[in-house]
Structures are given as C-alpha cells and as structure tokens.
Write an enzyme that holds these catalytic residues in place. Structure first.
Site, short mmCIF file in Angstrom:
data_model
loop_
_atom_site.label_atom_id
_atom_site.label_comp_id
_atom_site.label_asym_id
_atom_site.label_seq_id
_atom_site.Cartn_x
_atom_site.Cartn_y
_atom_site.Cartn_z
N GLU A 158 0.90 -1.24 -0.03
CA GLU A 158 0.08 0.13 -0.02
C GLU A 158 0.92 1.33 0.07
O GLU A 158 1.12 1.89 1.04
CB GLU A 158 -1.09 0.23 1.21
CG GLU A 158 -1.77 -1.05 1.10
CD GLU A 158 -3.08 -0.73 2.30
OE1 GLU A 158 -2.92 -0.23 3.32
OE2 GLU A 158 -4.24 -1.28 2.25
N GLU A 167 -6.72 -7.06 -1.45
CA GLU A 167 -6.93 -6.87 -0.11
C GLU A 167 -8.24 -5.85 -0.23
O GLU A 167 -8.48 -4.96 -0.54
CB GLU A 167 -6.07 -5.92 0.69
CG GLU A 167 -6.33 -5.92 2.23
CD GLU A 167 -5.13 -5.16 3.13
OE1 GLU A 167 -4.08 -5.59 2.83
OE2 GLU A 167 -5.57 -4.16 3.95
#
Length: 342
Positions: free
Chosen positions: A168, A260
């Site tokens: 991320e 995710e």
C-alpha cells in the site's frame, strides 16, 4: 496493527521445515484451482489462465506472519483449501513493524514454507511484500530485490506463484512507485520470466484516490513491463460509491487485482457493511476481477475471520469459530468457481 498475537507468534514453529529446501514444483491435486488454471498471464485487462481464458480467483490473506503465524498451519490451511474452497492464499510479510527487516532469513524461510503449503493444496501463493510505513516503497528497494530474487529463484518452476511487490504505497507520488516497480520487476523476471507481478498503486492501493490524486495518473503512465496488474484495496464501511465507481472505471483501462478488502472500516475493525461489500463483489464478479479478503487470523478486530483464541485449536471447518465477517466471506468463497478450460 494489533500486537495481540506477538507472544504466540514467537512461540510458533514454522510449517513443516523440511519443505523449505525443495526447489522444484510439487504435484498439485487434480482439479484444484492452481492445477486447472496453471500459469497465469494478463490478456488485455483480464487475468487469464493457461488456456487463455479470463478467470476470477478468490481467497484469503494471512495477517502479518510476525504476529499470527499460529493461524497458518496444517489444519487451518486444509480448511481454507477444502472447506472454504479458496483459490489463493496471500502471504503477508511485513517489512517493518517487527517483520522482515528484523530477521530476513527467518521471514524468508517462513514464506518459502507457506508457498509449499499452498502449492500442495492446489492454491495460488500470492507473495505480499507488505510495505506500509514508510509509504514510499523505495525505502525498501534493496530489501525487496534481495527477497524477491531468492523467492523467484527457488520457486520459478512452479506455476502458482504471484508476486505482489508493494502492498500500500501512501504519501508518495505514482512516479516514485512506478520507478520502484521498474527496478524490482527485472530482478524477479531474471529468475522467473513468465511470472505474474502485481504493483500496488498510490493512496493505499486506491489508484491515488485516498491521497487526493487522479486515478488516471496510473492509466496514463503504466509500468514499463509486461504481465503486470495493478492493485486496488477497499473497505466497504469506509469506501463508498466514489471508490466503487473508480474501481469500475480503471478496471476497464488497466488490469486490476483486488489484493485486499474488508467488509468493515479501513482500520480492519468496526461494523460490517455487508450490503456495500456485496455491491463490490457483484462488480468484481461481473468484470472477473480477482480478490483476496483481509484477514485469516484470530485478531480481535472484526475483520479477522476467526474468533479470538481460535488459532490455538485444531478445528477450523464450518462456521462455529468464525466472526460474522468470516461467515460471510467463507460463503462467498465457497460458491462454485467458473474456470473455463480449452
């Protein structure tokens, strides 16, 4: 992330250490997702199997293996493959936060072991380089090259490996993320030339949306590599229509893999918004976008599928040990796969 499992994780042993040294592919169960689909590749904006047919994979992510390795063991993985009928296991190796940088040999060996465990159950092994803080993946470029070179060299003969090179990215420009990707991907490809590589997008893998950036930055400045997909993350209780519409739009322009997501808030905690989560899954199904849910642990947060303490036991089939989010996501993974063959 919570440290609830730290003490237990330190006491946990690696899965079947003898499997860690095997460099060759293991025979996968006939009819299993990874056996049916084989080596994955990007075709247009879709993920395609060895027959050149677009497919959708569905599965679960581990929590950070430095905290919750006790949740990734023979019985739980058997349940994930055979009871949940998952296609993919995302192996989440944090770099900071007590992860890889503290003991590269230990954590690399753990990942080797989990890859072998996924392989012998016929699941894809998605190796998640879980860089998070700092948000610029270039902070870990040297570590990433070392790690992925070894992983790719050992497992290059397998057809079920997916490399996710930046979890991320956040607080960083897309051009910086792209530069990182173009340094790391050649290291993987030198060992495993036909591999599928996933690249995290800026703004916590939202194509920049969570950082106030224009998602077209990625579309207009793609990574200079083939067989690459871009990742998108969402949490249904926090990410409403703007995120859903962005996902729908960019997925028509570049290959997207949702590595995710959760049914709750972006913290991985709080109330579940199953209605909004279903809107996302309906979109992902319609566009054949693969997805992985966060997370396969007994963390106290609502996003962990198991009830606290469940991972100390040996029973993981059925729903008695699951939180509401776990019951919901297990049901959606269990629905029949549609994997077209030649």
């Amino acid at each position: 992330m919570a440290r609830l499992g730290t003490v237990l994780a330190l006491a946990a042993t690696l899965l079947l250490p003898g499997a860690l040294v095997a460099p060759q592919a293991s025979a996968m169960p006939a009819g299993s997702p990874a056996e049916v689909n084989g080596q994955l590749r990007v075709c247009g904006v879709k993920l395609c199997n060895k027959h050149g047919k677009p497919i959708q994979l569905r599965g679960m992510s581990t929590h950070g293996i430095q905290w919750y390795s006790q949740c990734v063991k023979t019985q739980s993985l058997d349940a994930l493959a055979n009871d949940w009928k998952a296609d993919v296991l995302r192996i989440s190796i944090y770099i900071q936060e007590g992860g890889y940088e503290t003991n590269p040999r230990k954590f690399t060996d753990m990942v080797h072991g989990y890859i072998e465990e996924a392989t012998k159950r016929g699941m894809y092994a998605l190796v998640d380089w879980h860089q998070l803080t700092p948000g610029d993946p270039n902070h870990n470029t040297s570590r990433a090259k070392t790690f992925f070179k070894e992983i790719a060299a050992r497992h290059k003969n397998k057809t079920n490996i997916i490399y996710d090179i930046a979890n991320e990215p956040n607080g960083v420009s897309w051009s910086r993320v792209k530069s990182y990707a173009e340094q790391v991907i050649p290291v993987i490809r030198a060992e495993d030339p036909d591999s599928l590589v996933l690249v995290g997008t800026h703004g916590w893998s939202t194509f920049g949306l969570s950082d106030g950036k224009n998602p077209q930055e990625v579309v207009n400045n793609k990574v200079n590599a083939s067989n690459v997909m871009y990742t998108f993350h969402f949490y249904a209780a926090s990410h409403g229509s703007e995120y859903l519409n962005t996902l729908s739009r960019v997925a028509d322009q570049v290959p997207v893999f949702v590595t995710e997501f959760g049914t709750q808030e972006a913290s991985g905690d709080g109330g579940n918004d199953f209605t909004q989560a279903q809107r996302y899954l309906d979109l992902l199904s319609a566009k054949k976008i693969s997805w992985v849910n966060w997370n396969f642990s007994d963390d106290e947060r609502s996003g962990a599928v198991f009830k606290p303490g469940a991972c100390s036991g040996t029973s993981f089939t059925g729903t008695s040990k699951l939180k509401p989010a776990g019951v919901w996501i297990r049901d959606r993974i269990r629905t029949a796969d549609n994997f077209p063959t030649g």
